[in-house]
Design a protein around this motif. Structure first.
Motif, short mmCIF file in Angstrom:
data_model
loop_
_atom_site.label_atom_id
_atom_site.label_comp_id
_atom_site.label_asym_id
_atom_site.label_seq_id
_atom_site.Cartn_x
_atom_site.Cartn_y
_atom_site.Cartn_z
N GLN A 174 8.55 5.65 -9.16
CA GLN A 174 7.50 4.79 -8.63
C GLN A 174 6.15 5.33 -9.10
N TRP A 219 6.67 0.93 -14.52
CA TRP A 219 5.25 0.54 -14.57
C TRP A 219 4.64 0.57 -13.18
N GLY A 220 3.37 0.93 -13.13
CA GLY A 220 2.62 0.81 -11.91
C GLY A 220 2.07 -0.60 -11.76
N GLN A 221 1.34 -0.81 -10.68
CA GLN A 221 0.82 -2.15 -10.38
C GLN A 221 -0.51 -2.42 -11.08
N VAL A 257 1.87 4.78 -8.96
CA VAL A 257 0.74 4.17 -8.28
C VAL A 257 -0.54 4.64 -8.94
N TYR A 264 -2.71 0.17 -16.74
CA TYR A 264 -1.38 0.41 -16.19
C TYR A 264 -0.85 1.77 -16.62
#
Length: 125
Positions: free
Chosen positions: A3, A115-117, A5, A96
């Motif tokens: 994950q 990938w992050g948001q 961020v 990103y």
């Protein structure tokens, strides 16, 4: 699973600086190559910078960011950073963070598995 961020985006005047950060969690972070990409409105997502699993190898998009941006990582803290100096209006985009299964760097979007948001960077003239 990894994950990601991102943080650190914002509004800055041309010539200013920002430092983006990417916090990683999940499976072993230290074995992943990491990258930063950006996507401006109406344009495709483009490679910005990449770093190998141990930070020994870095690579930057030619001309557009080389010499102004610096990618780094801290595996002990599961963090990747993008220091952006001498920002220009054309650097405006969503940035990103991305991670690969592989330990080697890549400039290709499809080579990244996580990938992050994204975080918005806006550079005013």
């Amino acid at each position: 699973q990894v994950q990601l961020v991102e943080s650190g985006g914002g509004l800055v005047q041309a010539g200013g600086s920002l430092r983006l950060s990417c916090a990683a969690s999940g499976r072993t972070f230290g074995s992943n190559a990491m990258g930063w990409f950006r996507q401006a409105p109406g344009k495709e997502r483009q490679f910005v910078a990449a770093i190998s699993w141990n930070g020994a190898i870095t690579y930057y998009a030619a001309d557009s960011v080389k010499g102004r941006f610096t990618i780094s990582r801290d595996n002990a803290k599961n963090m990747v950073h993008l220091q952006m100096n001498s920002l220009r209006p054309e650097d405006t985009a969503v940035y990103y963070c991305a991670a690969r299964y592989s330990s080697g760097i890549s400039t290709t979007r499809d080579a990244y598995d996580y990938w992050g948001q994204g975080t918005q960077v806006t550079v005013s003239s």
